[in-house]
Write a protein that holds these residues in place. Structure first.
Motif, mmCIF file in Angstrom:
data_model
loop_
_atom_site.group_PDB
_atom_site.id
_atom_site.type_symbol
_atom_site.label_atom_id
_atom_site.label_comp_id
_atom_site.label_asym_id
_atom_site.label_seq_id
_atom_site.Cartn_x
_atom_site.Cartn_y
_atom_site.Cartn_z
ATOM 1 N N UNK A 281 0.792 -1.210 0.000
ATOM 2 C CA UNK A 281 0.000 0.000 0.000
ATOM 3 C C UNK A 281 0.829 1.266 0.000
ATOM 4 N N UNK A 282 0.114 2.385 -0.117
ATOM 5 C CA UNK A 282 0.704 3.726 -0.005
ATOM 6 C C UNK A 282 1.861 3.922 -0.978
ATOM 7 N N UNK A 283 1.611 3.559 -2.236
ATOM 8 C CA UNK A 283 2.615 3.810 -3.272
ATOM 9 C C UNK A 283 3.908 3.074 -3.080
ATOM 10 N N UNK A 284 3.849 1.824 -2.609
ATOM 11 C CA UNK A 284 5.047 1.023 -2.412
ATOM 12 C C UNK A 284 5.736 1.261 -1.096
ATOM 13 N N UNK A 285 5.038 1.896 -0.154
ATOM 14 C CA UNK A 285 5.652 2.243 1.126
ATOM 15 C C UNK A 285 5.594 1.112 2.138
ATOM 16 N N UNK A 286 4.454 0.404 2.190
ATOM 17 C CA UNK A 286 4.256 -0.601 3.237
ATOM 18 C C UNK A 286 3.588 -1.848 2.685
ATOM 19 N N UNK A 287 4.012 -2.975 3.214
ATOM 20 C CA UNK A 287 3.238 -4.198 3.007
ATOM 21 C C UNK A 287 1.945 -4.100 3.816
ATOM 22 N N UNK A 288 0.878 -4.736 3.320
ATOM 23 C CA UNK A 288 -0.399 -4.679 4.034
ATOM 24 C C UNK A 288 -1.070 -6.034 4.006
ATOM 25 N N UNK A 289 -1.854 -6.295 5.043
ATOM 26 C CA UNK A 289 -2.666 -7.507 5.109
ATOM 27 C C UNK A 289 -4.111 -7.119 5.394
ATOM 28 N N UNK A 290 -5.020 -7.897 4.851
ATOM 29 C CA UNK A 290 -6.443 -7.684 5.122
ATOM 30 C C UNK A 290 -7.087 -9.041 5.339
ATOM 31 N N UNK A 291 -7.767 -9.190 6.476
ATOM 32 C CA UNK A 291 -8.532 -10.396 6.774
ATOM 33 C C UNK A 291 -9.920 -9.967 7.221
ATOM 34 N N UNK A 292 -10.933 -10.607 6.657
ATOM 35 C CA UNK A 292 -12.293 -10.219 7.004
ATOM 36 C C UNK A 292 -13.262 -11.377 6.897
ATOM 37 N N UNK A 293 -14.263 -11.358 7.769
ATOM 38 C CA UNK A 293 -15.352 -12.330 7.730
ATOM 39 C C UNK A 293 -16.668 -11.562 7.717
ATOM 40 N N UNK A 294 -17.560 -11.964 6.829
ATOM 41 C CA UNK A 294 -18.823 -11.255 6.650
ATOM 42 C C UNK A 294 -19.969 -12.266 6.572
ATOM 43 N N UNK A 295 -21.120 -11.889 7.095
ATOM 44 C CA UNK A 295 -22.325 -12.663 6.825
ATOM 45 C C UNK A 295 -23.513 -11.717 6.760
ATOM 46 N N UNK A 296 -24.510 -12.116 5.995
ATOM 47 C CA UNK A 296 -25.733 -11.325 5.868
ATOM 48 C C UNK A 296 -26.925 -12.262 5.720
ATOM 49 N N UNK A 297 -28.074 -11.810 6.182
ATOM 50 C CA UNK A 297 -29.317 -12.546 5.994
ATOM 51 C C UNK A 297 -30.420 -11.553 5.673
ATOM 52 N N UNK A 298 -31.388 -11.977 4.897
ATOM 53 C CA UNK A 298 -32.522 -11.119 4.566
ATOM 54 C C UNK A 298 -33.769 -11.973 4.423
ATOM 55 N N UNK A 299 -34.907 -11.372 4.755
ATOM 56 C CA UNK A 299 -36.192 -12.055 4.682
ATOM 57 C C UNK A 299 -37.244 -11.044 4.229
ATOM 58 N N UNK A 300 -38.021 -11.440 3.256
ATOM 59 C CA UNK A 300 -39.073 -10.559 2.737
ATOM 60 C C UNK A 300 -40.342 -11.365 2.523
ATOM 61 N N UNK A 301 -41.460 -10.807 2.940
ATOM 62 C CA UNK A 301 -42.768 -11.417 2.720
ATOM 63 C C UNK A 301 -43.626 -10.411 1.973
ATOM 64 N N UNK A 302 -44.242 -10.855 0.868
ATOM 65 C CA UNK A 302 -45.121 -9.992 0.078
ATOM 66 C C UNK A 302 -46.452 -10.680 -0.167
ATOM 67 N N UNK A 303 -47.516 -9.920 -0.101
ATOM 68 C CA UNK A 303 -48.841 -10.396 -0.481
ATOM 69 C C UNK A 303 -49.323 -9.517 -1.622
ATOM 70 N N UNK A 304 -49.628 -10.135 -2.753
ATOM 71 C CA UNK A 304 -50.069 -9.398 -3.937
ATOM 72 C C UNK A 304 -51.512 -9.746 -4.260
ATOM 73 N N UNK A 305 -52.254 -8.738 -4.695
ATOM 74 C CA UNK A 305 -53.641 -8.910 -5.132
ATOM 75 C C UNK A 305 -53.754 -8.344 -6.533
ATOM 76 N N UNK A 306 -54.364 -9.136 -7.436
ATOM 77 C CA UNK A 306 -54.508 -8.717 -8.827
ATOM 78 C C UNK A 306 -55.854 -9.197 -9.350
ATOM 79 N N UNK A 307 -56.800 -8.274 -9.447
ATOM 80 C CA UNK A 307 -58.119 -8.632 -9.940
ATOM 81 C C UNK A 307 -58.822 -7.359 -10.412
ATOM 82 N N UNK A 308 -59.449 -7.451 -11.563
ATOM 83 C CA UNK A 308 -60.137 -6.296 -12.086
ATOM 84 C C UNK A 308 -59.166 -5.149 -12.330
ATOM 85 N N UNK A 309 -59.568 -3.923 -12.024
ATOM 86 C CA UNK A 309 -58.693 -2.774 -12.298
ATOM 87 C C UNK A 309 -57.639 -2.536 -11.225
ATOM 88 N N UNK A 310 -57.621 -3.349 -10.160
ATOM 89 C CA UNK A 310 -56.764 -3.064 -9.011
ATOM 90 C C UNK A 310 -55.645 -4.087 -8.868
#
Length: 761
Positions: A349-378
């Protein structure tokens, strides 16, 4: 903690009785069917229900998976050439800019302004967004805020990759290409029905590897190749016990390797690129674009040494599911997901100035519930959404004495664990056919975001120094905030005999957050320099006014799309990395007060003869700050500028494309397809706000050529192509270096020659 996640879902959208006034709307694509329609149209799900692209009242572009393969679009960055006013570049992961709206914070605490989704599931980390680009049904790109149906971080718009779903037919296919820089891209797919019309599976694998476009001229002996070496697999299972119930499960795994060295010194392109020191200046310093007649190879050369062998060794995996249950005019949908990522990286990093290390752990979760109505003009949709992500990251610079740290320091860095973000929201949207073919739409969404982090800025010491724990804490990076917002949308559209007319007003929102650092005050460490206003930044919001049309002739030999829009953009979140007032090497995000964006987008598709197709596009964009006064502390004192009217980054005033495809019919032997595409962009700005320097990418063109032989019934194909015939080196990022080191620039892909082939069984 042992985390087990499961999610169930399905791909069928069960629409009930369609009113007579809407008989020309398509039925949703059956499970396993493709999403193409007659006349070159395509079926999309941008409104969370199946509609024809030509009848969807949103400024959007959709590209079918087969078209992506035939045109050699092998990663998301290439989508920008097909979508108006969109830029997709690599900058610590993907950075997406739509109509001038973007985010420069790709860290664990940052959020993009444009959402990236896979099968409707939001993928939070930019570093994990490129691995899903294979075996796709289609890609949908929505321009403008999508704060009602999609919500989180869609201020600019969104990109949704829809993977190919299992079909109830036995089949397989292989697509492969080889091009310059030892670029191998191979996708293999096997699809099989397990129980006829009830259960099907699809397995797809991808190998994507190429060498770095950067030429190492430092003489350090370290190879920059390969830049990318990714291997990915995806397993999809479709269960459809009845016509009204379906369940889709998709699991994926990717191993990501390579060096990811893709930048070169700023001085390859610019002279006079120094931070502003004039206390009376009102405009940023102007870097002078001067390549001095250098070739593409010379411009892509770097004499910055690598202090050790660079590498990336990352994994990404996840499971998602969609369950759909049709109940007459109602459809109940559950969409859930869980993802994990690991990052292990060595760099200099930094234009050849320093060696660098990066270690990372990530997790994500998502939940979605939808109710749709389709009849006539609505038509009505209502639902709730929950999202949470957590990460622990450890970024260190080794041998940091050049950063001003004492001789006993062995490494300087930022252990941040955990960083947590969660979102809870509720939404609803309704469309009513007020008169035949005239519809009104209104929607609203309430979002609540919680963000927190536990972290520090530290330097570790040699055990011989006798410091307790061998660690000195320079500052605490703990922070916590809650943000909430109600966004809404209102629109009207009319399905006229010659096409769709529409107009809308919509709003977008992205939560605020916190910076690296801590509050100044009595007893605080010396590097704690921020006030409350500086440590925390506020949400950004956008109100968009838009009108457009999607017109076509009866035989679809001519299609014309247009949109005109105006944005009121408040609280832009702008991020820079540097030493701000003595904080050390830290990231600072601030809110620019206001911006204004105006634009026009025109697209035309012509078929003057059966063998000839022509496409054209023209975009005009005026994206500028309306009220912003950035500053910095220079060697002679504080500098503050007036950015009113200054262009936003990656926002060319004029851009467009023109292309033609000519097909020679060879009868029973198949066909020969030739294609030429010319893209144009006027100049655009790449402003380094940390140092108040304007870097400008001059206007450029980019031409792609291809020729492909297709066997009868598309059983196989073979072709050749050249991309970026001009071999222009187009800049995507530019910045001044830290600690007196040269800055770096990143660039688009140079000229490549290649061949590709595919076969279906």
């Amino acid at each position: 903690m042992n985390r087990i996640a499961w999610a169930t879902c399905a791909s069928v959208l069960a629409l009930a009785a369609v009113p007579a006034a809407s008989q020309d709307l398509p039925q949703p694509p059956k499970d396993g069917a493709n999403s193409t329609a007659s006349g070159g149209d395509i079926i999309v799900t941008a409104t969370r229900s199946a509609t024809l692209l030509s009848k969807t009242p949103i400024a959007m572009t959709a590209v079918a998976g087969d078209q992506l393969v035939q045109e050699g679009v092998a990663n998301p960055t290439q989508l920008a050439e097909k979508v108006p006013n969109v830029s997709i570049v690599r900058n610590n992961g993907l950075q997406i800019t739509i109509r001038g709206v973007t985010s420069t914070d790709g860290t664990e605490k940052g959020d993009p302004s444009a959402a990236f989704l896979v099968n409707g599931v939001y993928v939070a980390r930019p570093q994990a967004q490129e691995v899903s680009f294979f075996d796709l049904e289609r890609v949908e790109v929505l321009r403008g805020p999508q704060g009602t149906l999609y919500g989180r971080n869609t201020t600019a718009g969104l990109i949704n990759l829809i993977s190919a779903r299992p079909k109830f037919d036995l089949g397989a296919q292989v697509d492969a290409s080889y091009e310059s820089y030892n670029h191998y891209n191979v996708t293999a797919v096997v699809n099989a029905p397990v129980v006829t019309d009830v259960l099907a599976v699809r397995l797809a694998g991808n190998f994507d590897r190429y060498d770095s476009y950067v030429k190492n001229t430092s003489g350090d002996g370290f190879s920059l190749d390969p830049y990318k070496d990714n291997k990915s697999a995806r397993l999809s299972v479709l269960f459809k016990p009845t016509s009204d119930i379906s369940l889709l499960l998709v699991g994926d795994y990717s191993k990501l390797k390579g060096t990811r060295i893709g930048s070169v010194p700023t001085t390859n392109f610019f002279t006079g690129a120094e931070p502003l020191t004039n206390l009376n200046a009102t405009q940023p310093a102007q870097a002078i674009y001067n390549t001095r007649g250098a070739s593409s190879d010379q411009l892509r050369s770097s004499n910055t040494p690598q202090l050790w062998s660079p590498y990336v060794d990352n994994t990404d995996k996840g499971i998602m599911g969609e369950l759909n249950i049709g109940m007459g005019p109602f459809t109940l949908t559950y969409l859930g997901s869980y993802r994990e990522s690991e990052r292990h990286e060595h760099a200099t990093g930094l234009g050849g100035l320093n060696r660098s290390t990066f270690d990372g752990n990530y997790w994500q979760t998502s939940h979605e519930v939808r109710l749709a109505y389709d009849h006539g003009p609505l038509k009505v949709q209502a639902g709730g959404y929950y999202f949470k992500e957590e990460s622990g990251i450890y970024f260190f610079l080794l041998n940091p004495q050049d950063l001003g740290l004492p001789a006993v320091a062995t490494r300087f860095g930022f252990p941040q664990d955990p960083t947590i973000a969660s979102n809870k929201s509720a939404f609803g949207q309704a469309s009513y056919e007020l008169l035949p073919k005239l519809r009104l739409t209104a929607g609203v969404r309430y979002s609540s975001d919680d963000k927190s982090r536990v972290g520090a800025t530290v330097f570790d010491t040699d055990p011989a120094a006798g410091i307790p724990g061998n660690r000195v804490t320079l500052q605490i990076n703990n922070a916590s905030r809650n943000f909430s917002k109600t966004t809404w949308r209102g629109g009207i559209d009319y399905d006229s005999p010659i096409g769709l007319l529409y107009a809308s007003v919509s709003t977008g929102y992205k939560a605020g957050g916190f910076n690296d650092g801590c509050l100044a005050g009595p007893g605080a460490p010396s590097r704690c320099v921020y006030t409350v206003k500086e440590l925390y930044y506020q949400p950004e919001t956008l109100t968009a006014y838009e009108a457009g049309f999607k017109l076509h002739t009866a035989d679809n030999s001519l299609r014309l799309n247009a949109s005109v829009f105006h944005y009121d953009y408040q609280g832009l979140q702008l991020s820079q990395v540097g030493d701000f007032g003595g904080c050390g090497l830290c990231q600072l995000t601030t809110n620019a007060a206001k911006a204004k964006i105006d634009g026009v987008e025109l697209e035309a598709y012509l078929k003057p003869a059966n063998a000839l197709q022509i496409e054209m596009g023209f975009n005009w964009l005026d994206a500028r700050y309306a009220q912003y006064n950035p500053g910095r502390v220079g060697p002679k004192g504080p500098v503050s500028l007036d950015f009113n009217g200054h262009p936003l980054n990656r926002s060319p005033k004029v851009s467009g494309r023109i292309g033609a495809t000519y097909t020679i019919d060879l009868g029973s032997a198949g066909s020969l397809v030739t294609n030429v595409m010319l893209n144009y962009s006027s100049k655009y700005y790449l402003t380094d706000l940390a140092n108040l320097i304007d870097y400008i990418q001059p206007a450029y063109t980019k031409t792609d050529l291809s020729i492909t032989y297709k066997a009868a019934n598309d059983k196989y194909y073979i072709g050749a192509y050249v991309l970026n015939v001009e071999n222009n080196v187009v800049l995507t990022n530019a910045g001044w270096g830290n600690f007196g080191r040269d800055g770096t620039v990143n660039f688009q892909d140079p000229r490549r020659f290649g061949v590709r082939a595919g076969i279906k069984f």
